[in-house]
Motif scaffolding. Structure first.
Motif, PDB file in Angstrom:
ATOM      1  N   VAL A 174      -4.932  -3.073   9.818  1.00 38.33           N
ATOM      2  CA  VAL A 174      -5.262  -4.504   9.739  1.00 38.33           C
ATOM      3  C   VAL A 174      -4.185  -5.241   8.938  1.00 38.33           C
ATOM      4  CG1 VAL A 174      -6.896  -6.201   8.827  1.00 38.33           C
ATOM      5  CG2 VAL A 174      -7.740  -4.189  10.047  1.00 38.33           C
ATOM      6  N   ASN A 175      -3.762  -4.638   7.832  1.00 40.21           N
ATOM      7  CA  ASN A 175      -2.718  -5.271   7.023  1.00 40.21           C
ATOM      8  C   ASN A 175      -1.419  -5.399   7.805  1.00 40.21           C
ATOM      9  OD1 ASN A 175      -3.879  -6.000   4.636  1.00 40.21           O
ATOM     10  ND2 ASN A 175      -3.582  -4.006   3.664  1.00 40.21           N
ATOM     11  N   SER A 225      -7.470   2.370   8.964  1.00 36.43           N
ATOM     12  CA  SER A 225      -7.779   1.051   9.531  1.00 36.43           C
ATOM     13  C   SER A 225      -7.379  -0.084   8.588  1.00 36.43           C
ATOM     14  CB  SER A 225      -9.270   0.955   9.866  1.00 36.43           C
ATOM     15  OG  SER A 225     -10.041   1.204   8.716  1.00 36.43           O
ATOM     16  N   LEU A 226      -7.463   0.163   7.282  1.00 40.20           N
ATOM     17  CA  LEU A 226      -7.046  -0.871   6.318  1.00 40.20           C
ATOM     18  C   LEU A 226      -5.572  -1.194   6.482  1.00 40.20           C
ATOM     19  CD1 LEU A 226      -8.591  -0.122   2.812  1.00 40.20           C
ATOM     20  CD2 LEU A 226      -8.950  -2.107   4.260  1.00 40.20           C
ATOM     21  N   VAL A 268      -1.765  -8.281  10.285  1.00 37.90           N
ATOM     22  CA  VAL A 268      -1.695  -9.564   9.567  1.00 37.90           C
ATOM     23  C   VAL A 268      -0.258  -9.848   9.135  1.00 37.90           C
ATOM     24  CG1 VAL A 268      -2.407 -10.772   7.461  1.00 37.90           C
ATOM     25  CG2 VAL A 268      -4.082  -9.465   8.784  1.00 37.90           C
ATOM     26  N   GLU A 290       1.786 -10.894  12.204  1.00 40.70           N
ATOM     27  CA  GLU A 290       1.523 -12.283  12.625  1.00 40.70           C
ATOM     28  C   GLU A 290       2.239 -13.264  11.694  1.00 40.70           C
ATOM     29  OE1 GLU A 290      -2.902 -11.673  14.681  1.00 40.70           O
ATOM     30  OE2 GLU A 290      -2.744 -12.694  12.764  1.00 40.70           O
ATOM     31  N   GLN A 291       2.217 -12.945  10.397  1.00 45.19           N
ATOM     32  CA  GLN A 291       2.859 -13.849   9.437  1.00 45.19           C
ATOM     33  C   GLN A 291       4.380 -13.796   9.560  1.00 45.19           C
ATOM     34  OE1 GLN A 291       0.998 -12.729   5.709  1.00 45.19           O
ATOM     35  NE2 GLN A 291      -0.872 -13.846   6.204  1.00 45.19           N
ATOM     36  N   THR A 316      -1.993 -14.560  17.788  1.00 47.49           N
ATOM     37  CA  THR A 316      -3.017 -13.574  17.432  1.00 47.49           C
ATOM     38  C   THR A 316      -2.684 -12.298  18.191  1.00 47.49           C
ATOM     39  OG1 THR A 316      -4.669 -15.310  17.144  1.00 47.49           O
ATOM     40  CG2 THR A 316      -5.493 -13.074  17.432  1.00 47.49           C
ATOM     41  N   MET A 342       0.862  -1.187   0.000  1.00 47.15           N
ATOM     42  CA  MET A 342       0.000   0.000   0.000  1.00 47.15           C
ATOM     43  C   MET A 342       0.899   1.238   0.000  1.00 47.15           C
ATOM     44  SD  MET A 342      -2.619  -1.161   3.032  1.00 47.15           S
ATOM     45  CE  MET A 342      -3.815   0.147   2.736  1.00 47.15           C
TER      46      MET A 342
END
Lengths: 230, 93
Positions: free
Chosen positions: B45-46, B41-42, B49, B52-53, B64, B19
């Motif tokens: 969230v990315n 917020s997008l 994620v 976590e990965q 989590t 992004m």
């Protein structure tokens, strides 16, 4: 497309998994037990979908193997207590909600994380005509499917920005182990309430799931599609 | 730099590449919450994620980030990149 289907060892889940694999999709499936069938484009995970760590590990394995996920079909469901609510144990209510609701929410959350980077995803939750017919003796199952429908509508709003649609499909009675556990006379009674008073077929289900998974169906989200004229 | 902050920065690189408009600055004081001049917020969230990965790829631990502890903590771990790294430190301890 990479597709994950829960409860893929039998019934509608297995039918959909075989259907998508035969169409050339890469299909991942899961059930508590080991694989009951094989296909070159099918990978099976023996996973308890109520176990958060196990679900996260499965999704991590899918990401490592294929980079992402295009679609999730939350198909796994149980209906252990066909009995009046006054005679239903709390343990049985909990077991129903664990698989039908909590696992659906957990799988959806983790699957959406794999879908978000690609700005595309399709989540299909299996509901049931029970959620609309409110049949006596099915309180736990009916309440769980009503919860699935409510979750579908809310989650659709939360993940729309990521290009992910979330819908529910509520088949008419399709002959499976789950529906065979229901008293045939009671099932006939319920089916009489539908515009189509006969049981549905697996093909009815795959037809509508195929449509929901299409890229062109991006405007269809937060919907519950009842089959059989419920 | 702590290992957790390095993982957070790795996730930031991933989100910035994905992004380009996000332009998240790799600094512990970079705000994250939209209400405090942070990222949208997008992107948040990315980022979560991707983090976590990154943790899974580095440690084989499946976590989590938004676990129950964030609701009992007086300060949100999502205030800044630094607070996110501190939260991750506790999770990996």
């Amino acid at each position: 497309m990479n597709i994950l289907i829960s409860g893929s060892s039998r019934g509608i889940g297995r039918y959909l998994a075989e259907h998508f694999a035969s169409q050339g999709h890469a299909v991942f499936g899961c059930s508590r037990g080991s694989a009951t069938w094989e296909h070159e484009r099918y990978v099976h995970f023996s996973v308890d979908i109520c176990d958060e760590g196990a679900v996260r590990a499965m999704l991590a394995a899918i990401r490592k193997r294929s980079g992402g996920l295009g679609a999730l079909v939350n198909n796994a469901a149980v209906n252990p207590a066909i009995a009046p609510a006054m005679l239903t144990s709390l343990a049985s209510v909990r077991a129903t909600f664990e698989t039908n609701v909590f696992a659906t929410m957990l799988l959806s959350r983790e699957a959406a994380k794999l879908m978000a980077p690609a700005r595309f995803g399709r989540i299909v939750n299996m509901s049931s005509m029970a959620a609309r017919h409110h049949v006596a003796g099915e309180s736990s199952y009916t309440a769980s499917k009503a919860a699935v429908e409510a979750f579908t509508r809310v989650f659709a709003k939360e993940v729309n920005a990521f290009g992910i649609t979330v819908n529910a499909v509520a088949p008419s009675a399709v002959p499976t182990d789950l529906s065979r556990a229901i008293d045939p006379a009671a099932l006939r009674d319920v089916l009489r309430r539908n515009a189509i008073p006969e049981p549905g077929s697996m093909e009815d289900v795959s037809n509508v799931v195929d449509w929901l998974l299409r890229a062109e169906s991006s405007a269809v989200t937060g919907q519950v599609l009842y089959l059989g004229g419920v | 730099m702590s290992n957790s902050l390095a993982l957070v920065y790795q996730a930031v690189d991933h989100v910035n590449a994905q992004m380009p408009d996000a332009k998240i600055v790799k600094d512990p004081s970079t705000p994250l919450l939209d209400s405090e001049g942070g990222i949208d917020s997008l992107a948040l969230v990315n980022l979560v994620v991707a983090l976590e990965q990154a943790v899974y790829d580095e440690t084989e631990k499946s976590i989590t980030i938004a676990d129950e502890s964030i609701y009992s903590s007086p300060d949100s771990p999502f205030r800044t990149l630094g607070s996110l790294a501190q939260h991750l430190d506790k999770m990996l301890a």
